[in-house]
Design a protein around this motif. Structure first.
Motif, PDB file in Angstrom:
ATOM      1  N   THR A 124       0.871  -1.219  -0.039  1.00  0.00           N
ATOM      2  CA  THR A 124      -0.033   0.175   0.010  1.00  0.00           C
ATOM      3  C   THR A 124       0.931   1.317   0.038  1.00  0.00           C
ATOM      4  O   THR A 124       0.445   2.269  -0.722  1.00  0.00           O
ATOM      5  N   LYS A 127       2.339   1.754  -3.628  1.00  0.00           N
ATOM      6  CA  LYS A 127       1.141   2.161  -4.583  1.00  0.00           C
ATOM      7  C   LYS A 127       0.715   3.526  -4.155  1.00  0.00           C
ATOM      8  O   LYS A 127       0.576   4.591  -5.125  1.00  0.00           O
ATOM      9  N   GLN A 128       0.734   3.904  -2.936  1.00  0.00           N
ATOM     10  CA  GLN A 128       0.893   5.423  -2.552  1.00  0.00           C
ATOM     11  C   GLN A 128       1.807   6.415  -3.339  1.00  0.00           C
ATOM     12  O   GLN A 128       1.420   7.379  -3.928  1.00  0.00           O
ATOM     13  N   VAL A 130       3.243   5.779  -5.973  1.00  0.00           N
ATOM     14  CA  VAL A 130       2.885   5.620  -7.445  1.00  0.00           C
ATOM     15  C   VAL A 130       1.694   6.491  -7.754  1.00  0.00           C
ATOM     16  O   VAL A 130       1.918   7.579  -8.715  1.00  0.00           O
ATOM     17  N   ARG A 131       0.782   6.622  -6.913  1.00  0.00           N
ATOM     18  CA  ARG A 131      -0.324   7.681  -7.097  1.00  0.00           C
ATOM     19  C   ARG A 131       0.341   8.959  -6.919  1.00  0.00           C
ATOM     20  O   ARG A 131      -0.102   9.903  -7.634  1.00  0.00           O
ATOM     21  N   SER A 132       0.829   9.229  -5.870  1.00  0.00           N
ATOM     22  CA  SER A 132       1.375  10.513  -5.894  1.00  0.00           C
ATOM     23  C   SER A 132       2.506  11.120  -6.951  1.00  0.00           C
ATOM     24  O   SER A 132       2.493  12.312  -6.913  1.00  0.00           O
ATOM     25  N   HIS A 135       0.381   8.627 -11.435  1.00  0.00           N
ATOM     26  CA  HIS A 135       0.148   7.427 -12.267  1.00  0.00           C
ATOM     27  C   HIS A 135      -1.196   6.797 -11.692  1.00  0.00           C
ATOM     28  O   HIS A 135      -1.495   6.554 -10.578  1.00  0.00           O
ATOM     29  N   ALA A 136      -2.001   6.445 -12.540  1.00  0.00           N
ATOM     30  CA  ALA A 136      -3.453   6.129 -12.119  1.00  0.00           C
ATOM     31  C   ALA A 136      -3.391   4.410 -12.007  1.00  0.00           C
ATOM     32  O   ALA A 136      -4.445   3.792 -11.560  1.00  0.00           O
ATOM     33  N   SER A 137      -2.253   3.761 -12.893  1.00  0.00           N
ATOM     34  CA  SER A 137      -2.268   2.268 -12.942  1.00  0.00           C
ATOM     35  C   SER A 137      -0.888   1.724 -12.822  1.00  0.00           C
ATOM     36  O   SER A 137       0.005   2.347 -13.232  1.00  0.00           O
TER      37      SER A 137
END
Length: 181
Positions: A124, A127-128, A130-132, A135-137
């Motif tokens: 997690t 993934k956080q 990556v989002r920050s 990136h959406a996926s």
């Protein structure tokens, strides 16, 4: 209780004057030592930066620390950092002692569980990150590398992973069940 908010003007004036002089001395020493002193390339550099800030705060707020004593502390920290970085350029063993290697955490659709466990990172958290970075996926991601300074580098599939860029990156062992070549 009356000294909780204000002691006397001498303390305020001392803090102000020492602050200006210590800050000026720190800027001069940092400019003389070069840009490398305040980089955040690895944990060692971060420690030096934090120690410099802590020293500055101590000089400014403690009447038991003279300005010259604080300047010597700055010079010592910067000098040790310069010495160790020069030694690490000369001798790779020194570099290995003071620096860590980057670690591959995600590669071609797979989280590398053993590597993440070793680095104490949760899926997690990755993934956080990556989002920050917008990136959406995860399908947009080729690889995620935990760098020596603690940041995560996110590489897209269209960025071909040159072997030279992966030099010294720790890979998981072949027995990591999430890793397949």
């Amino acid at each position: 209780m009356d000294k909780l908010f204000f002691d006397n003007f001498n303390v305020i004036i001392r803090t102000f004057l020492i602050g200006i002089m210590a800050y000026t001395a720190l800027i001069i020493l940092l400019r003389a030592s070069g840009k490398r002193t305040l980089t955040k390339l690895n944990a060692f550099d971060l420690i030096v930066t934090i120690a410099l800030g802590s020293t500055l705060a101590s000089i400014m707020t403690s009447k038991d620390i003279a300005l010259l004593q604080g300047i010597v502390a700055f010079a010592t920290l910067i000098g040790l950092q310069l010495l160790l970085t020069k030694l690490s350029l000369i001798n790779p063993k020194v570099s290995e002692i003071i620096k860590s290697n980057p670690t591959l955490l995600y590669y071609k659709g797979q989280f590398l569980k053993e590597a993440m466990k070793k680095e104490r990172l949760l899926e997690t958290e990755v993934k956080q990150a990556v989002r920050s970075q917008g990136h959406a996926s995860l399908s947009e991601i080729e690889a995620i590398i935990l760098e020596t300074d603690g940041t995560l580098s996110i590489l897209k599939p269209d960025q071909s992973l040159e072997q030279t860029l992966l030099e010294k990156v720790s890979y998981p062992s072949k027995d990591d069940s999430t890793y397949d070549n």
